[in-house]
Design an enzyme around this catalytic site. Structure first.
Site, PDB file in Angstrom:
ATOM      1  N   HIS A   1       0.851  -1.189   0.000  1.00  0.00           N
ATOM      2  CA  HIS A   1       0.000   0.000   0.000  1.00  0.00           C
ATOM      3  C   HIS A   1       0.893   1.248   0.000  1.00  0.00           C
ATOM      4  CE1 HIS A   1      -3.792  -2.078   0.633  1.00  0.00           C
ATOM      5  NE2 HIS A   1      -3.267  -2.761   1.620  1.00  0.00           N
TER       6      HIS A   1
ATOM      7  N   GLY B   1      -6.097 -21.349  11.923  1.00  0.00           N
ATOM      8  CA  GLY B   1      -5.363 -20.925  13.108  1.00  0.00           C
ATOM      9  C   GLY B   1      -4.072 -20.216  12.792  1.00  0.00           C
ATOM     10  N   GLY B   2      -4.032 -19.546  11.659  1.00  0.00           N
ATOM     11  CA  GLY B   2      -2.834 -18.807  11.276  1.00  0.00           C
ATOM     12  C   GLY B   2      -2.614 -17.591  12.161  1.00  0.00           C
ATOM     13  N   ARG B   3      -1.513 -16.929  11.913  1.00  0.00           N
ATOM     14  CA  ARG B   3      -1.128 -15.788  12.740  1.00  0.00           C
ATOM     15  C   ARG B   3      -1.917 -14.561  12.294  1.00  0.00           C
ATOM     16  NH1 ARG B   3       3.248 -11.877  12.834  1.00  0.00           N
ATOM     17  NH2 ARG B   3       3.897 -11.469  14.985  1.00  0.00           N
TER      18      ARG B   3
ATOM     19  N   ASN C   1       0.425 -13.494  -4.900  1.00  0.00           N
ATOM     20  CA  ASN C   1       0.375 -14.704  -4.088  1.00  0.00           C
ATOM     21  C   ASN C   1       0.789 -15.886  -4.962  1.00  0.00           C
ATOM     22  OD1 ASN C   1      -1.615 -17.216  -3.186  1.00  0.00           O
ATOM     23  ND2 ASN C   1      -0.644 -16.152  -1.480  1.00  0.00           N
ATOM     24  N   VAL C   2       1.701 -16.697  -4.461  1.00  0.00           N
ATOM     25  CA  VAL C   2       2.046 -17.973  -5.096  1.00  0.00           C
ATOM     26  C   VAL C   2       2.104 -19.011  -3.986  1.00  0.00           C
ATOM     27  CG1 VAL C   2       3.181 -17.205  -7.209  1.00  0.00           C
ATOM     28  CG2 VAL C   2       4.465 -17.193  -5.078  1.00  0.00           C
ATOM     29  N   ARG C   3       1.472 -20.165  -4.205  1.00  0.00           N
ATOM     30  CA  ARG C   3       1.305 -21.098  -3.098  1.00  0.00           C
ATOM     31  C   ARG C   3       1.192 -22.541  -3.607  1.00  0.00           C
ATOM     32  NH1 ARG C   3      -3.309 -18.279  -4.188  1.00  0.00           N
ATOM     33  NH2 ARG C   3      -5.131 -19.518  -4.780  1.00  0.00           N
TER      34      ARG C   3
ATOM     35  N   HIS D   1      -0.946  -6.752  -5.303  1.00  0.00           N
ATOM     36  CA  HIS D   1      -1.049  -8.011  -4.561  1.00  0.00           C
ATOM     37  C   HIS D   1      -0.400  -9.116  -5.386  1.00  0.00           C
ATOM     38  CE1 HIS D   1      -3.447 -11.861  -4.303  1.00  0.00           C
ATOM     39  NE2 HIS D   1      -2.957 -11.788  -3.087  1.00  0.00           N
TER      40      HIS D   1
END
Length: 321
Positions: free
Chosen positions: A102, A264-266, A114-116, A112
């Site tokens: 930002h 349950g991620g951070r 994202n690679v996963r 944005h």
């Protein structure tokens, strides 16, 4: 494209790539911003952890987060198994890099990436794996040359894997990053893909790497063109208003946000994608013909920013779940 099973999955190689990608992107952004990113390593009690790299009140970025996570669990969360009921009850490993930047200057767009990689695991059976990701651009004041440049980089990332991929993933991005309750796109799009599991792990991994590796070339030239543009309170006010759309999408529709919270991620890392300053107004509309109105009429329209391929080249386009 569908998730795949097979013993060719190489989770260690994927993790090594994702951690290296995070390091390279952070180095490029630090050089552009002029400030060092904070490194915040964390562990997840249920299994796994990650590294959050961030800057707030930087030279260019009002908030920027580049996140690596590798989480494991004994049972797929609802967001991952809803469209795959046959995988319910399996354990999982999920890893990848995600970022949201930002900038402070309203003429520099939010971006944005994202690679996963996701693997559903069951003892005695081959893992079921798939890749996903993409990148998209969210301007506040639109510039055609910025949009064309960004989409050219997206096309170049996918070109080695078949001419049909860019158009297929561009269309998918337009559908995915769409605020249904507002009947408008989040930005000018880019590429998006999910459930990428064919033809094989090496090919899918190579495509995902190419998307990640093209990010800095897609975005930094835009930052360099716009970062010195003068702005005032009017532009900052409109930026804050449009940032509200970003928040609405991430909290209502974004799969990554839902998965992170459900698994349950951070929380601090998951919500680092949110802009630091946002405004909402009741039933506000820009003045016709104003620079703000041009964003809606000329850019938030799911335009084709590049020449279209010949008819039929996107015949194998995947469909989103």
């Amino acid at each position: 494209m569908t998730a795949s099973g097979g013993h060719d999955v190489d989770l260690a190689a994927a993790k090594a790539y994702f951690t290296d990608l995070q390091s390279r992107i952070v180095a490029g952004l630090e050089a552009e911003d002029g400030q060092s990113f904070r490194r915040d390593a964390w562990t997840r009690p249920e299994g796994g952890g990650g590294l959050s790299c961030l800057v707030e009140e930087g030279g260019v970025f009002e908030r920027a987060g580049v996140l690596f996570s590798h989480v494991t669990g004994g049972s797929l969360p609802p967001s991952a198994s809803a469209s795959r009921p046959e995988l319910a009850g399996r354990g999982f490993e999920a890893m990848g890099v995600s970022l949201v930047l930002h900038p402070r200057n309203p003429f520099v767009p939010t971006v944005h990436l994202n690679v996963r990689l996701f693997a559903a695991l069951k003892a005695g059976e081959a893992p079921v794996w798939w890749f996903g990701g993409g990148m998209d651009l969210t301007p506040y004041y639109g510039f055609e040359d910025d949009a064309v440049h960004f989409h050219e980089a997206c096309r170049d990332a996918l070109a080695p894997f078949g001419d049909h991929h860019y158009l297929a993933f561009k269309r998918w991005c337009d559908r995915y990053f769409y605020l249904k309750h507002r009947a408008e796109p989040r930005g000018i799009g880019g590429i998006f893909f999910d459930d990428l599991g064919t033809p094989d792990f090496p090919t899918c991994f190579a495509l995902t790497r190419s998307v990640g590796d093209h990010f800095l070339a897609a975005y930094l030239p835009i930052v360099q063109r716009r970062r010195a543009t003068a702005f005032g309170e009017r532009e900052r006010d409109f930026q804050a208003y449009r940032r509200g759309r970003y928040v609405e999408f991430n909290l209502v529709f974004d799969r990554g946000t839902l998965f992170g919270l459900q698994s349950g991620g951070r929380t601090e890392s998951i919500l680092l994608s949110m802009p630091p300053l946002v405004r909402w107004r009741y039933d506000w509309h820009p003045e016709p013909g104003s620079p703000e109105a041009l964003l809606y009429t000329d850019f938030l329209t799911a335009r084709d920013w590049l020449p279209l391929p010949p008819p039929g080249d996107d015949a194998s386009a995947p469909t989103p779940r």
